[in-house]
Design a protein around this motif. Structure first.
Motif, PDB file in Angstrom:
ATOM      1  N   ILE A  29       5.283  -3.525   9.353  1.00 12.21           N
ATOM      2  CA  ILE A  29       4.908  -4.936   9.325  1.00 12.21           C
ATOM      3  C   ILE A  29       4.501  -5.281  10.752  1.00 12.21           C
ATOM      4  N   PRO A  30       3.235  -5.697  10.943  1.00 15.88           N
ATOM      5  CA  PRO A  30       2.745  -5.944  12.306  1.00 15.88           C
ATOM      6  C   PRO A  30       3.631  -6.913  13.093  1.00 15.88           C
ATOM      7  N   PHE A  31       3.781  -6.615  14.365  1.00 14.78           N
ATOM      8  CA  PHE A  31       4.490  -7.440  15.336  1.00 14.78           C
ATOM      9  C   PHE A  31       5.998  -7.556  15.087  1.00 14.78           C
ATOM     10  N   THR A  32       6.552  -6.726  14.195  1.00 18.48           N
ATOM     11  CA  THR A  32       7.985  -6.827  13.908  1.00 18.48           C
ATOM     12  C   THR A  32       8.758  -5.551  14.216  1.00 18.48           C
ATOM     13  N   GLY A  33       8.089  -4.416  14.197  1.00 19.41           N
ATOM     14  CA  GLY A  33       8.790  -3.147  14.363  1.00 19.41           C
ATOM     15  C   GLY A  33       9.481  -2.695  13.092  1.00 19.41           C
ATOM     16  N   ILE A  34       9.334  -3.456  12.015  1.00 20.08           N
ATOM     17  CA  ILE A  34       9.949  -3.097  10.735  1.00 20.08           C
ATOM     18  C   ILE A  34       9.052  -2.085  10.038  1.00 20.08           C
ATOM     19  N   ARG A  35       9.664  -0.967   9.658  1.00 19.08           N
ATOM     20  CA  ARG A  35       8.922   0.098   8.982  1.00 19.08           C
ATOM     21  C   ARG A  35       9.493   0.272   7.574  1.00 19.08           C
ATOM     22  N   PHE A  36       8.614   0.634   6.647  1.00 17.91           N
ATOM     23  CA  PHE A  36       9.032   0.872   5.273  1.00 17.91           C
ATOM     24  C   PHE A  36       8.090   1.897   4.657  1.00 17.91           C
ATOM     25  N   GLY A  37       8.512   2.446   3.545  1.00  8.91           N
ATOM     26  CA  GLY A  37       7.707   3.464   2.885  1.00  8.91           C
ATOM     27  C   GLY A  37       7.496   3.140   1.424  1.00  8.91           C
ATOM     28  N   VAL A  38       7.195   4.152   0.665  1.00  5.03           N
ATOM     29  CA  VAL A  38       6.907   4.001  -0.756  1.00  5.03           C
ATOM     30  C   VAL A  38       8.147   3.539  -1.521  1.00  5.03           C
ATOM     31  N   ASP A  39       9.313   3.996  -1.133  1.00  6.57           N
ATOM     32  CA  ASP A  39      10.547   3.671  -1.853  1.00  6.57           C
ATOM     33  C   ASP A  39      10.793   2.165  -1.971  1.00  6.57           C
ATOM     34  N   PRO A  40      10.756   1.392  -0.875  1.00  8.00           N
ATOM     35  CA  PRO A  40      10.964  -0.050  -1.025  1.00  8.00           C
ATOM     36  C   PRO A  40       9.850  -0.734  -1.828  1.00  8.00           C
ATOM     37  N   ILE A  41       8.655  -0.193  -1.774  1.00 10.27           N
ATOM     38  CA  ILE A  41       7.565  -0.780  -2.561  1.00 10.27           C
ATOM     39  C   ILE A  41       7.852  -0.593  -4.049  1.00 10.27           C
ATOM     40  N   LEU A  42       8.276   0.620  -4.415  1.00  9.67           N
ATOM     41  CA  LEU A  42       8.633   0.873  -5.815  1.00  9.67           C
ATOM     42  C   LEU A  42       9.822   0.019  -6.239  1.00  9.67           C
ATOM     43  N   GLY A  43      10.718  -0.261  -5.288  1.00  6.86           N
ATOM     44  CA  GLY A  43      11.887  -1.082  -5.575  1.00  6.86           C
ATOM     45  C   GLY A  43      11.540  -2.493  -6.015  1.00  6.86           C
ATOM     46  N   LEU A  44      10.328  -2.908  -5.747  1.00  2.42           N
ATOM     47  CA  LEU A  44       9.891  -4.242  -6.192  1.00  2.42           C
ATOM     48  C   LEU A  44       9.758  -4.314  -7.709  1.00  2.42           C
ATOM     49  N   LEU A  45       9.584  -3.162  -8.356  1.00  4.69           N
ATOM     50  CA  LEU A  45       9.546  -3.127  -9.819  1.00  4.69           C
ATOM     51  C   LEU A  45      10.981  -3.198 -10.327  1.00  4.69           C
ATOM     52  N   PRO A  46      11.335  -4.218 -11.084  1.00 10.20           N
ATOM     53  CA  PRO A  46      12.723  -4.367 -11.546  1.00 10.20           C
ATOM     54  C   PRO A  46      13.226  -3.130 -12.288  1.00 10.20           C
ATOM     55  N   VAL A  47      14.394  -2.675 -11.939  1.00  9.57           N
ATOM     56  CA  VAL A  47      15.166  -1.577 -12.516  1.00  9.57           C
ATOM     57  C   VAL A  47      14.424  -0.237 -12.461  1.00  9.57           C
ATOM     58  N   ILE A  48      13.254  -0.128 -13.067  1.00  9.85           N
ATOM     59  CA  ILE A  48      12.539   1.145 -13.115  1.00  9.85           C
ATOM     60  C   ILE A  48      12.147   1.614 -11.714  1.00  9.85           C
ATOM     61  N   GLY A  49      11.802   0.685 -10.832  1.00 11.28           N
ATOM     62  CA  GLY A  49      11.433   1.049  -9.470  1.00 11.28           C
ATOM     63  C   GLY A  49      12.596   1.669  -8.712  1.00 11.28           C
ATOM     64  N   ASP A  50      13.786   1.133  -8.927  1.00 10.36           N
ATOM     65  CA  ASP A  50      14.976   1.684  -8.263  1.00 10.36           C
ATOM     66  C   ASP A  50      15.348   3.044  -8.838  1.00 10.36           C
ATOM     67  N   PHE A  51      15.109   3.217 -10.137  1.00  7.20           N
ATOM     68  CA  PHE A  51      15.354   4.527 -10.749  1.00  7.20           C
ATOM     69  C   PHE A  51      14.378   5.559 -10.181  1.00  7.20           C
ATOM     70  N   ILE A  52      13.115   5.176 -10.052  1.00 10.45           N
ATOM     71  CA  ILE A  52      12.123   6.078  -9.460  1.00 10.45           C
ATOM     72  C   ILE A  52      12.502   6.378  -8.008  1.00 10.45           C
ATOM     73  N   GLY A  53      12.976   5.357  -7.288  1.00  6.88           N
ATOM     74  CA  GLY A  53      13.424   5.562  -5.910  1.00  6.88           C
ATOM     75  C   GLY A  53      14.549   6.574  -5.824  1.00  6.88           C
ATOM     76  N   LEU A  54      15.469   6.513  -6.779  1.00  6.36           N
ATOM     77  CA  LEU A  54      16.566   7.484  -6.824  1.00  6.36           C
ATOM     78  C   LEU A  54      16.012   8.890  -7.068  1.00  6.36           C
ATOM     79  N   LEU A  55      15.052   8.999  -7.969  1.00  9.65           N
ATOM     80  CA  LEU A  55      14.418  10.296  -8.217  1.00  9.65           C
ATOM     81  C   LEU A  55      13.689  10.809  -6.977  1.00  9.65           C
ATOM     82  N   LEU A  56      13.115   9.889  -6.192  1.00  8.90           N
ATOM     83  CA  LEU A  56      12.420  10.288  -4.964  1.00  8.90           C
ATOM     84  C   LEU A  56      13.380  10.821  -3.903  1.00  8.90           C
ATOM     85  N   SER A  57      14.658  10.543  -4.053  1.00  7.80           N
ATOM     86  CA  SER A  57      15.649  11.052  -3.102  1.00  7.80           C
ATOM     87  C   SER A  57      16.085  12.482  -3.430  1.00  7.80           C
ATOM     88  N   LEU A  58      15.800  12.928  -4.628  1.00 10.19           N
ATOM     89  CA  LEU A  58      16.245  14.259  -5.049  1.00 10.19           C
ATOM     90  C   LEU A  58      15.659  15.414  -4.233  1.00 10.19           C
TER      91      LEU A  58
END
Length: 149
Positions: A29-58
């Motif tokens: 995020i410009p001018f903040t130093g906050i970094r994020f990746g695909v996982d938090p973006i997928l987390g925006l999808l209710p429930v299924i996004g967090d499940f996919i995020g868990l699978l991405l950790s495997l």
């Protein structure tokens, strides 16, 4: 440790660094130093996004298993994955938490620590040791010259 095993560890870490960056800190995020990746973006999808995020950790856990990481380390990695998944389910707060927690980056760091404890660097001579060797050599030469003359 064999050079082959050390090379295998280094390759695993290189893969995991790329993977963790993609999932946890690819964008900023410009001018903040906050970094994020695909996982938090997928987390925006209710429930299924967090499940996919868990699978991405495997893949990080699978790589740890492949190179023979101990069970205790893998338990810590699973704990990080579960914390991120459970917190991620909470609307809005979970999405912010995903940006902060970065389970894949944490797990890669845990694995890196374990690997570093198993890779013993070759002994190199410190500059102070070289200085001592040179001084002792000069003293020996001076002593030999004094004895000969």
């Amino acid at each position: 440790m064999s050079k082959r095993k050390e090379h295998e560890y280094r390759q695993a870490l290189a893969r995991l660094d790329k993977y963790s960056k993609m999932t946890d800190s690819q964008f900023s995020i410009p001018f903040t130093g906050i970094r994020f990746g695909v996982d938090p973006i997928l987390g925006l999808l209710p429930v299924i996004g967090d499940f996919i995020g868990l699978l991405l950790s495997l893949p990080v856990l699978i790589e740890a298993n492949r190179i023979g990481a101990p069970a205790e380390l893998k338990r810590k990695m699973i704990r990080n994955m579960i914390i991120e998944a459970v917190m991620g389910v909470v609307p809005v707060v979970g999405d912010v938490f995903d940006i902060y927690w970065k389970a894949n980056t944490r797990n890669t760091a845990l694995l890196r620590g374990w690997i570093k404890s198993h890779i013993v660097p070759e002994k190199t001579t410190e500059p102070k040791e070289w200085l001592m060797i040179v001084v002792l050599g000069l003293l020996l030469v001076a002593l030999l010259a004094w004895l000969i003359l």
